[in-house]
Design a protein around this motif. Sequence first.
Motif, PDB file in Angstrom:
ATOM      1  N   ILE A   1     -28.700 -16.101  29.871  1.00 30.62           N
ATOM      2  CA  ILE A   1     -29.977 -16.575  30.426  1.00 30.62           C
ATOM      3  C   ILE A   1     -30.229 -15.911  31.767  1.00 30.62           C
ATOM      4  N   GLY A   2     -29.201 -15.827  32.596  1.00 29.44           N
ATOM      5  CA  GLY A   2     -29.341 -15.160  33.892  1.00 29.44           C
ATOM      6  C   GLY A   2     -29.737 -13.703  33.740  1.00 29.44           C
ATOM      7  N   ASP A   3     -29.132 -13.001  32.782  1.00 32.03           N
ATOM      8  CA  ASP A   3     -29.483 -11.600  32.538  1.00 32.03           C
ATOM      9  C   ASP A   3     -30.929 -11.458  32.089  1.00 32.03           C
ATOM     10  N   VAL A   4     -31.358 -12.344  31.180  1.00 32.30           N
ATOM     11  CA  VAL A   4     -32.739 -12.292  30.682  1.00 32.30           C
ATOM     12  C   VAL A   4     -33.718 -12.573  31.813  1.00 32.30           C
ATOM     13  N   VAL A   5     -33.426 -13.578  32.634  1.00 38.81           N
ATOM     14  CA  VAL A   5     -34.309 -13.916  33.754  1.00 38.81           C
ATOM     15  C   VAL A   5     -34.407 -12.743  34.732  1.00 38.81           C
TER      16      VAL A   5
ATOM     17  N   TYR B   1     -41.561  -7.967  35.532  1.00 43.04           N
ATOM     18  CA  TYR B   1     -42.752  -8.591  36.125  1.00 43.04           C
ATOM     19  C   TYR B   1     -43.124  -7.884  37.427  1.00 43.04           C
ATOM     20  N   GLU B   2     -42.112  -7.558  38.237  1.00 38.68           N
ATOM     21  CA  GLU B   2     -42.366  -6.838  39.495  1.00 38.68           C
ATOM     22  C   GLU B   2     -42.968  -5.463  39.206  1.00 38.68           C
ATOM     23  N   ASP B   3     -42.450  -4.775  38.181  1.00 41.29           N
ATOM     24  CA  ASP B   3     -42.988  -3.466  37.815  1.00 41.29           C
ATOM     25  C   ASP B   3     -44.441  -3.575  37.350  1.00 41.29           C
ATOM     26  N   ALA B   4     -44.731  -4.577  36.516  1.00 43.78           N
ATOM     27  CA  ALA B   4     -46.104  -4.777  36.033  1.00 43.78           C
ATOM     28  C   ALA B   4     -47.036  -5.108  37.203  1.00 43.78           C
ATOM     29  N   ALA B   5     -46.555  -5.915  38.146  1.00 43.11           N
ATOM     30  CA  ALA B   5     -47.360  -6.267  39.318  1.00 43.11           C
ATOM     31  C   ALA B   5     -47.649  -5.024  40.155  1.00 43.11           C
TER      32      ALA B   5
ATOM     33  N   ALA C   1     -40.414  -8.574  28.000  1.00 45.26           N
ATOM     34  CA  ALA C   1     -40.642  -9.877  27.387  1.00 45.26           C
ATOM     35  C   ALA C   1     -41.193  -9.740  25.968  1.00 45.26           C
ATOM     36  N   ARG C   2     -41.941  -8.679  25.712  1.00 42.44           N
ATOM     37  CA  ARG C   2     -42.622  -8.545  24.429  1.00 42.44           C
ATOM     38  C   ARG C   2     -41.822  -7.746  23.408  1.00 42.44           C
ATOM     39  N   GLU C   3     -41.278  -6.606  23.800  1.00 40.77           N
ATOM     40  CA  GLU C   3     -40.678  -5.693  22.837  1.00 40.77           C
ATOM     41  C   GLU C   3     -39.496  -6.287  22.057  1.00 40.77           C
TER      42      GLU C   3
END
Length: 144
Positions: A20-24, A31-35, A119-121
Amino acid sequence: MPTPHKTRPDPLTMEVVELIGDVVARFYSDYEDAAAEHALTGAQARLLSLLSLEPLPMRKLAQKLKCEPSNVTGIVDRLEARGLVERRPDPADRRVKVAAATEEGVRVARSLREGLRFAREPLTGLSQGERESLRDLLKRMRDA
């Protein structure tokens, strides 16, 4: 009275916690890259994403983002200067201001969500039933 001795988590639980930590961590990095593609900070992107769903008062934004209201004010100010967010009177209490995404802000928030490759792929490799099971398990964890 002595406190009861806590048992150590079993190895499977520890492995799940690590995963879970790795996924987060990977999600936040994506998310930072998309932002950044929209010249936004991660905090600005998260706030804009929340506001694209519904207008919210500053106090509620601070609670959802787990930060101080003064930080939210600064983030809203910067997004407002870019035309992505606006302040409006709260329809329920005109003394209160809510922040709301503009039409352009909603467009940028949608583009942000679509840009989350990590998150999607991996989810496309799962069957419908596996995605439903994962969703249900994540909801149970969130709501516990």
